[in-house]
Scaffold this motif. Sequence first.
Motif, PDB file in Angstrom:
ATOM      1  N   VAL A  63      -3.132   4.961  -6.675  1.00  0.00           N
ATOM      2  CA  VAL A  63      -1.801   4.358  -6.135  1.00  0.00           C
ATOM      3  C   VAL A  63      -0.617   5.161  -6.303  1.00  0.00           C
ATOM      4  CG1 VAL A  63      -0.424   2.222  -6.498  1.00  0.00           C
ATOM      5  CG2 VAL A  63      -2.934   2.041  -6.392  1.00  0.00           C
ATOM      6  N   ASN A  64       0.357   5.146  -5.420  1.00  0.00           N
ATOM      7  CA  ASN A  64       1.645   5.942  -5.519  1.00  0.00           C
ATOM      8  C   ASN A  64       2.698   4.884  -6.108  1.00  0.00           C
ATOM      9  OD1 ASN A  64       4.259   7.053  -5.463  1.00  0.00           O
ATOM     10  ND2 ASN A  64       3.465   8.189  -3.367  1.00  0.00           N
ATOM     11  N   ARG A  65       2.637   4.885  -7.709  1.00  0.00           N
ATOM     12  CA  ARG A  65       3.537   3.908  -8.166  1.00  0.00           C
ATOM     13  C   ARG A  65       4.927   3.965  -7.800  1.00  0.00           C
ATOM     14  NH1 ARG A  65       0.116   1.284 -11.453  1.00  0.00           N
ATOM     15  NH2 ARG A  65      -1.824   2.268 -12.178  1.00  0.00           N
ATOM     16  N   THR A  66       5.472   5.061  -7.748  1.00  0.00           N
ATOM     17  CA  THR A  66       6.853   5.358  -7.538  1.00  0.00           C
ATOM     18  C   THR A  66       7.222   4.640  -6.145  1.00  0.00           C
ATOM     19  OG1 THR A  66       7.045   7.309  -8.521  1.00  0.00           O
ATOM     20  CG2 THR A  66       8.698   6.747  -6.920  1.00  0.00           C
ATOM     21  N   LEU A  67       6.293   4.693  -4.867  1.00  0.00           N
ATOM     22  CA  LEU A  67       6.464   4.103  -3.616  1.00  0.00           C
ATOM     23  C   LEU A  67       6.267   2.753  -3.716  1.00  0.00           C
ATOM     24  CD1 LEU A  67       7.066   4.556  -0.564  1.00  0.00           C
ATOM     25  CD2 LEU A  67       4.513   4.986  -0.410  1.00  0.00           C
ATOM     26  N   LYS A  68       5.331   2.344  -4.437  1.00  0.00           N
ATOM     27  CA  LYS A  68       5.132   0.696  -4.633  1.00  0.00           C
ATOM     28  C   LYS A  68       6.115   0.272  -5.243  1.00  0.00           C
ATOM     29  CE  LYS A  68       1.780  -2.518  -7.073  1.00  0.00           C
ATOM     30  NZ  LYS A  68       0.625  -2.552  -7.736  1.00  0.00           N
ATOM     31  N   GLU A  69       6.989   0.869  -6.451  1.00  0.00           N
ATOM     32  CA  GLU A  69       8.096   0.044  -6.816  1.00  0.00           C
ATOM     33  C   GLU A  69       9.197   0.232  -5.964  1.00  0.00           C
ATOM     34  OE1 GLU A  69       8.885   2.311 -10.476  1.00  0.00           O
ATOM     35  OE2 GLU A  69       7.092   1.777 -11.556  1.00  0.00           O
ATOM     36  N   ILE A  70       9.516   1.244  -5.001  1.00  0.00           N
ATOM     37  CA  ILE A  70      10.491   1.206  -4.253  1.00  0.00           C
ATOM     38  C   ILE A  70      10.204   0.072  -3.144  1.00  0.00           C
ATOM     39  CG2 ILE A  70      11.689   2.645  -2.617  1.00  0.00           C
ATOM     40  CD1 ILE A  70      11.218   5.072  -4.120  1.00  0.00           C
TER      41      ILE A  70
END
Length: 469
Positions: A63-70
Amino acid sequence: MASTLSEEQFQCSICLYSFKNPVSIPCGHNFCLECIKRYWDVAQKSDCPLCKESFGSRPELRVNRTLKEITERFQSLLKEMPGFKAKRPIISLPPNRSGGEKEIKIKPLQTRIKKTQEQYQHMIQIRIRKTEEIKQSMELSKRNKEREIQASVQAATMMVIAIERNQALLIEEIERKQEVAEKRAEELLKEISQEINELQKRCSELHLLEHTENPVQLQQNFLHLDAPMSVKHWADVRVQSESYARTVRRNFSKLVDICQELERKLCAEEVNKMNKYAVDVTLDPATAAGWVVLSPDNKKVSMSYQQWRTPLPDDPRRFDSCVAVLGKQSFTSGKRYWVVQVGDKTDWDLGVARESINRKGAITVRPDNGYWAICRRNGGSLYACAGPAVTLHLKEIPQKVGIFLDYEEGSVSFYNTEAKTHIYTYSGLTFTEPLYPYFNPCIHDNGKNMAQLVICPIEAGITVDPSAR
């Protein structure tokens, strides 16, 4: 932030909803974790659904956590916007996103399916129309074949009739001459026979006179027999067999003239038929070399009288060294016909050229370079630019040249439109790209060759081919 972002940036291209547990694959594209897994399970190979880049083995997904948070932050900002509930949300969250296994949403996919179906139906309709066009073309070709066969049979019949008629006249003339020769021979034989009889008679009388003893009678009879006879000098009479070779050659020459006249008539009919394929050709200024001049209506072209002119904008379509210009119309199918007045010009080129020809630097006009043309040089004979050139032995130099292109048949023909005679044909060709009319007025020759090449107007009553572009 919200004003600079859009729905697509946070949307999975598989389910068309905002990302849930977004992952990045090696090519750089992002998808929901479950979406890309299911896609690879169905596809049975590992490639990108967008760019189709293929991966040797199934990539490990995290999971791309940065993209998820954005994505989550962007959703929160949208919810805080005034009137958010009254508007259609930019990013739609499915009701069952809160927990459990993610489900592929039906409605967005149905929309895509419908759009794809419409595209396929449109493609099908295009192909159905093209199928009908091909069938109609084949039917027209079949009718043309029957018509041409009938015309060829008619022409052959006319030629056979002409040959038989001339053969009968030739036989009649030979027999008449033979009768004259036989009559003359009979007269000569009769005359010779009479003279032989007279001579034999005198020989007999002289034989009897040998035994006469009376001197007076002997002298009288001898003087009578010795008197000159009215005979011919047969040694000077020439006797020879009658020769009919000259008669045959003369009649053969007549037959050749008849065949040539028949050919002219057939050619005239062919030229007249071509008029129904007439197209309104104009010159394309974008292709014209810098030192050629076009008329305002783009129907006439000649070389500039001025040595220097204002440079024209560089254009990949423009000839830069060859004194040439192409027609504006391109042809990719069917039959096309146009006429160009060359007048008394001593040098010129005319024909067709394919779209991909080289237009820069020195150019050799010949088929392997994409040109099918004829030319005149130094006020002499015409040539077919066949590489090597073929000298065309014509009875007269044309003032107007008709160019007939048959794309499917793979032929380019040239005609003297005023004399209605055939000049030359390139045949057995295969065209795979657009073709353009080709014109070259050539350079001036010490005050000669200054006239224009003129595209002749379509004759009154002739319908312009609407399929020409």
